[in-house]
Design a protein around this motif. Structure first.
Motif, PDB file in Angstrom:
ATOM      1  N   ILE A  78     117.274  29.871  11.920  1.00  0.00           N
ATOM      2  CA  ILE A  78     118.649  30.210  11.575  1.00  0.00           C
ATOM      3  C   ILE A  78     118.987  31.594  12.129  1.00  0.00           C
ATOM      4  CG2 ILE A  78     120.278  30.685   9.715  1.00  0.00           C
ATOM      5  CD1 ILE A  78     119.530  27.747   9.932  1.00  0.00           C
ATOM      6  N   ARG A  79     120.050  31.650  12.911  1.00  0.00           N
ATOM      7  CA  ARG A  79     120.543  32.914  13.455  1.00  0.00           C
ATOM      8  C   ARG A  79     121.393  33.609  12.398  1.00  0.00           C
ATOM      9  NH1 ARG A  79     125.325  33.788  16.917  1.00  0.00           N
ATOM     10  NH2 ARG A  79     125.075  35.696  18.167  1.00  0.00           N
ATOM     11  N   THR A  80     121.231  34.920  12.280  1.00  0.00           N
ATOM     12  CA  THR A  80     121.862  35.650  11.174  1.00  0.00           C
ATOM     13  C   THR A  80     123.227  36.225  11.531  1.00  0.00           C
ATOM     14  OG1 THR A  80     120.731  37.727  11.774  1.00  0.00           O
ATOM     15  CG2 THR A  80     119.605  36.255  10.223  1.00  0.00           C
ATOM     16  N   ASP A 111     118.905  41.779   2.360  1.00  0.00           N
ATOM     17  CA  ASP A 111     117.618  41.253   1.900  1.00  0.00           C
ATOM     18  C   ASP A 111     117.778  39.915   1.207  1.00  0.00           C
ATOM     19  OD1 ASP A 111     116.268  43.410   2.891  1.00  0.00           O
ATOM     20  OD2 ASP A 111     115.830  44.342   0.957  1.00  0.00           O
ATOM     21  N   SER A 112     118.860  39.759   0.463  1.00  0.00           N
ATOM     22  CA  SER A 112     119.094  38.502  -0.236  1.00  0.00           C
ATOM     23  C   SER A 112     119.222  37.350   0.756  1.00  0.00           C
ATOM     24  CB  SER A 112     120.363  38.606  -1.081  1.00  0.00           C
ATOM     25  OG  SER A 112     120.638  37.380  -1.730  1.00  0.00           O
ATOM     26  N   VAL A 113     119.907  37.588   1.862  1.00  0.00           N
ATOM     27  CA  VAL A 113     120.060  36.561   2.896  1.00  0.00           C
ATOM     28  C   VAL A 113     118.716  36.238   3.532  1.00  0.00           C
ATOM     29  CG1 VAL A 113     121.085  36.029   5.132  1.00  0.00           C
ATOM     30  CG2 VAL A 113     122.443  37.209   3.389  1.00  0.00           C
ATOM     31  N   MET A 114     118.001  37.258   3.956  1.00  0.00           N
ATOM     32  CA  MET A 114     116.729  37.046   4.639  1.00  0.00           C
ATOM     33  C   MET A 114     115.699  36.399   3.723  1.00  0.00           C
ATOM     34  SD  MET A 114     116.948  38.035   7.837  1.00  0.00           S
ATOM     35  CE  MET A 114     115.349  38.609   8.450  1.00  0.00           C
ATOM     36  N   VAL A 118     113.814  32.686   4.369  1.00  0.00           N
ATOM     37  CA  VAL A 118     112.361  32.535   4.401  1.00  0.00           C
ATOM     38  C   VAL A 118     111.879  31.666   3.247  1.00  0.00           C
ATOM     39  CG1 VAL A 118     110.164  33.774   4.261  1.00  0.00           C
ATOM     40  CG2 VAL A 118     112.036  34.706   5.636  1.00  0.00           C
ATOM     41  N   THR A 119     112.491  31.823   2.079  1.00  0.00           N
ATOM     42  CA  THR A 119     112.107  31.008   0.918  1.00  0.00           C
ATOM     43  C   THR A 119     112.315  29.528   1.205  1.00  0.00           C
ATOM     44  OG1 THR A 119     112.610  32.781  -0.647  1.00  0.00           O
ATOM     45  CG2 THR A 119     112.575  30.536  -1.511  1.00  0.00           C
ATOM     46  N   GLN A 120     113.352  29.212   1.953  1.00  0.00           N
ATOM     47  CA  GLN A 120     113.620  27.818   2.285  1.00  0.00           C
ATOM     48  C   GLN A 120     112.967  27.402   3.603  1.00  0.00           C
ATOM     49  OE1 GLN A 120     117.095  25.913   1.009  1.00  0.00           O
ATOM     50  NE2 GLN A 120     117.991  27.720   0.077  1.00  0.00           N
ATOM     51  N   ASN A 121     111.996  28.200   4.001  1.00  0.00           N
ATOM     52  CA  ASN A 121     111.128  27.872   5.150  1.00  0.00           C
ATOM     53  C   ASN A 121     111.850  27.839   6.487  1.00  0.00           C
ATOM     54  OD1 ASN A 121     108.715  27.548   3.573  1.00  0.00           O
ATOM     55  ND2 ASN A 121     109.529  25.584   2.864  1.00  0.00           N
ATOM     56  N   PHE A 122     112.888  28.652   6.626  1.00  0.00           N
ATOM     57  CA  PHE A 122     113.508  28.845   7.925  1.00  0.00           C
ATOM     58  C   PHE A 122     112.926  30.082   8.595  1.00  0.00           C
ATOM     59  CE2 PHE A 122     117.082  26.531   5.837  1.00  0.00           C
ATOM     60  CZ  PHE A 122     117.164  25.472   6.733  1.00  0.00           C
ATOM     61  N   LYS A 171     107.411  41.492   5.842  1.00  0.00           N
ATOM     62  CA  LYS A 171     106.776  41.107   7.102  1.00  0.00           C
ATOM     63  C   LYS A 171     107.096  39.642   7.361  1.00  0.00           C
ATOM     64  CE  LYS A 171     103.139  44.598   6.945  1.00  0.00           C
ATOM     65  NZ  LYS A 171     101.698  44.907   7.045  1.00  0.00           N
ATOM     66  N   TYR A 172     108.348  39.418   7.694  1.00  0.00           N
ATOM     67  CA  TYR A 172     108.843  38.074   7.904  1.00  0.00           C
ATOM     68  C   TYR A 172     108.480  37.570   9.309  1.00  0.00           C
ATOM     69  CZ  TYR A 172     111.720  38.380   3.664  1.00  0.00           C
ATOM     70  OH  TYR A 172     112.160  38.482   2.371  1.00  0.00           O
ATOM     71  N   PRO A 173     108.461  36.249   9.491  1.00  0.00           N
ATOM     72  CA  PRO A 173     108.036  35.668  10.775  1.00  0.00           C
ATOM     73  C   PRO A 173     109.138  35.681  11.839  1.00  0.00           C
ATOM     74  CG  PRO A 173     108.562  33.909   9.254  1.00  0.00           C
ATOM     75  CD  PRO A 173     108.689  35.193   8.470  1.00  0.00           C
ATOM     76  N   VAL A 174     109.800  36.814  11.988  1.00  0.00           N
ATOM     77  CA  VAL A 174     110.841  36.938  13.009  1.00  0.00           C
ATOM     78  C   VAL A 174     110.191  36.934  14.388  1.00  0.00           C
ATOM     79  CG1 VAL A 174     112.631  38.443  13.963  1.00  0.00           C
ATOM     80  CG2 VAL A 174     112.376  38.214  11.469  1.00  0.00           C
ATOM     81  N   LYS A 175     110.727  36.143  15.301  1.00  0.00           N
ATOM     82  CA  LYS A 175     110.201  36.062  16.666  1.00  0.00           C
ATOM     83  C   LYS A 175     111.170  36.648  17.691  1.00  0.00           C
ATOM     84  CE  LYS A 175     107.696  31.767  15.639  1.00  0.00           C
ATOM     85  NZ  LYS A 175     107.571  30.314  15.992  1.00  0.00           N
ATOM     86  N   TYR A 176     112.470  36.460  17.428  1.00  0.00           N
ATOM     87  CA  TYR A 176     113.503  36.870  18.376  1.00  0.00           C
ATOM     88  C   TYR A 176     114.454  37.869  17.720  1.00  0.00           C
ATOM     89  CZ  TYR A 176     112.194  33.154  21.641  1.00  0.00           C
ATOM     90  OH  TYR A 176     111.516  32.358  22.525  1.00  0.00           O
ATOM     91  N   VAL A 177     114.791  38.919  18.468  1.00  0.00           N
ATOM     92  CA  VAL A 177     115.777  39.902  18.034  1.00  0.00           C
ATOM     93  C   VAL A 177     116.864  39.964  19.093  1.00  0.00           C
ATOM     94  CG1 VAL A 177     116.215  42.328  17.527  1.00  0.00           C
ATOM     95  CG2 VAL A 177     114.093  41.256  16.736  1.00  0.00           C
ATOM     96  N   GLU A 178     118.090  39.624  18.697  1.00  0.00           N
ATOM     97  CA  GLU A 178     119.228  39.585  19.616  1.00  0.00           C
ATOM     98  C   GLU A 178     120.117  40.797  19.387  1.00  0.00           C
ATOM     99  OE1 GLU A 178     122.483  36.207  20.952  1.00  0.00           O
ATOM    100  OE2 GLU A 178     122.150  36.546  18.805  1.00  0.00           O
ATOM    101  N   ILE A 179     120.352  41.553  20.436  1.00  0.00           N
ATOM    102  CA  ILE A 179     121.204  42.731  20.356  1.00  0.00           C
ATOM    103  C   ILE A 179     122.638  42.344  20.653  1.00  0.00           C
ATOM    104  CG2 ILE A 179     121.652  45.020  21.321  1.00  0.00           C
ATOM    105  CD1 ILE A 179     118.651  45.108  22.058  1.00  0.00           C
TER     106      ILE A 179
END
Length: 474
Positions: A78-80, A111-114, A118-122, A171-179
């Motif tokens: 999911i893109r934020t 933080d609530s969004v993130m 993650v809680t819902q396994n996205f 320490k979330y499993p973020v892989k991509y950071v879009e600027i």
């Protein structure tokens, strides 16, 4: 229309066909051939994701099972973007404050969004920048940070909060950071030259601090029309001093772009994907990924409720796989013009904890493609005699299954498929079509291949639409 698919094989294959959405076929017979014995296979590369957009801040209010429908269609990232609480200037509220002091950041809402994702396994795809709310009002300094170096530090500290645990973070499993996002459509209100400096400065700094992350951007809205944020931005990154010396090339893990209006034909997607690929190649970014971080078969309109919109979604996913796009994020997932609708959207009941997501044709098409890709992970090359036809083929590891997915808006056509398969083998064949109610079985039959491994199938329909043909050896 007659379709002939032939192979000289001892293994079985999955074939996915997409017929032109913006024009008719040029030939009455379409020949598609593949060799599953001698051809080298490769894995499917496309990863599909989505944007929760304006309702992302409700992910913790709607209940743990609400978003299962999203995962059911094959979307796990999911893109934020367009979640107001994720805007950098609402996290770092005082531009004059010290960006290295954790006390100057308010991560509560973000933080609530993130945590919900993650809680819902996205897997969160972290967009750094501002949402539509800031763009609409041209909110400052959100849409135009005054200093590129300082903003780079702020952006990196936001990343550090979510991947390194900085400022009591995670320490979330973020892989991509879009600027950034759509700097060419008021999400950035400075000059193109100033944006290039902002983009390059933050790109280098974030990558230096987080070498294991993939860092890129900028989510351009129209690569074809807005050259300052398209080709010229890539050229600047490749040679920032314009001296012809590429030793100071800026690292770029991915370049991101957007496209809408696929009802005009999947060739629109192909055009944008091709332009991006050509620019990256021209300036030496051979290994840079091409990401489409927003797409939809149309902008808000009644069209999105039709089966044709689902056909367009299937066609676009094929185009993305064929043209080397590695990730594609549907926008929006949940909204009146998204993949999923909520019956009471816009009412007071909508804000309650429990809601049910209703699939539309676009969601069903996405699932059909996702299932095909996951069930046939070994992709095979194809040869087609018609440039207006796109196709993807693959095979199962156990060589026992053939599946086909056809997308076409052609009316009143006879479909004939001739396949070379395993000699003297029995197959159960199931025909399915996309309707307004989902994917429905319309015909079943049993066939046996001839001595030379041939199978002939035919089917008459007023419109092919999106059709699935499944063959299972027994």
């Amino acid at each position: 229309m007659k379709i002939i698919i032939s192979r000289s094989i001892r293994t079985l294959a999955i074939i996915l066909l997409c017929f032109p959405l913006s024009g008719g076929c040029q030939q009455s017979v379409i020949n598609i051939s593949l060799d599953a014995v001698n051809s080298a296979t490769s894995p499917f590369k496309l990863t599909t994701g989505g944007n929760i957009s304006h309702y992302g801040n409700r992910i913790n209010k709607w209940g743990a099972g609400t978003f299962n429908a999203v995962k059911d269609v094959g979307i796990n990232e999911i893109r934020t973007h367009d979640i107001k609480s994720m805007d950098w200037d609402l996290i770092f509220k005082d531009w004059n404050a010290d960006p290295l002091n954790a006390q100057n950041y308010d991560f509560t809402a973000a933080d609530s969004v993130m945590q919900g994702l993650v809680t819902q396994n996205f897997v969160p795809f972290l967009r750094l920048g501002v949402s539509f709310a800031a763009s609409k009002s041209r909110r400052l300094p959100g849409t135009n940070p005054p200093d590129a170096k300082k903003w780079a530090i702020i952006a990196e500290r936001i990343v550090a909060h979510y991947v390194d645990g900085w400022a009591s973070g995670f320490k979330y499993p973020v892989k991509y950071v879009e600027i950034w996002n759509e700097p060419d459509l008021n999400f950035y209100t400075g000059t193109p030259d100033k944006f290039r400096d902002l983009f390059r400065e933050s790109l280098i700094y974030i990558k230096k601090c987080h070498p294991n992350l993939k860092v890129g951007g900028c989510g351009i809205a129209n690569f074809a029309l807005h050259n300052n944020y398209g080709d010229l931005l890539i050229a600047y990154l490749a040679d920032p001093n314009s001296d012809g010396n590429f030793s100071d090339r800026t690292p770029l893990d991915f370049y991101s772009w957007h496209v809408y209006e696929q009802k005009k034909g999947s060739d629109v997607f192909v055009k944008f994907a091709g332009l991006v690929k050509n620019s990256l190649t021209k300036y030496g970014y051979i290994n840079t990924e091409s990401l489409c971080t927003e797409w939809n078969s149309a902008l808000p309109s009644p069209y999105l409720k039709t089966v044709d919109a689902g056909v367009d979604v299937g066609a676009t996913l094929i185009a993305a796989e064929n043209f080397g796009v590695t990730r594609i994020y549907f926008y929006p997932l949940i909204e009146t013009w998204g993949m999923f609708n909520i019956a009471n959207m816009g009412t007071a009941q909508f804000a309650k904890n429990k809601v049910n997501l209703k699939w539309n044709s676009m969601a069903w098409a996405h699932k059909a493609y996702s299932d095909l890709r996951s069930q046939a992970p070994l992709r095979l090359p194809l040869v087609i005699n018609n440039n207006n036809v796109m196709a993807i083929a693959g095979k199962t590891a156990n060589n026992k299954t053939i599946r086909m997915m056809l997308c076409s808006k052609q009316q009143k056509k006879q479909l004939q498929v001739n396949i070379k398969a395993l000699p003297a083998t029995n197959y159960d064949v199931t025909w399915k079509v996309l309707t307004s109610d989902g994917i429905n079985t319309t015909k079943t039959q049993s066939v046996k291949s001839t001595a030379d491994g041939s199978i002939s199938l035919s089917y008459n329909r007023s419109s092919v639409g999106l059709m699935l043909i499944e063959l299972q050896a027994n």
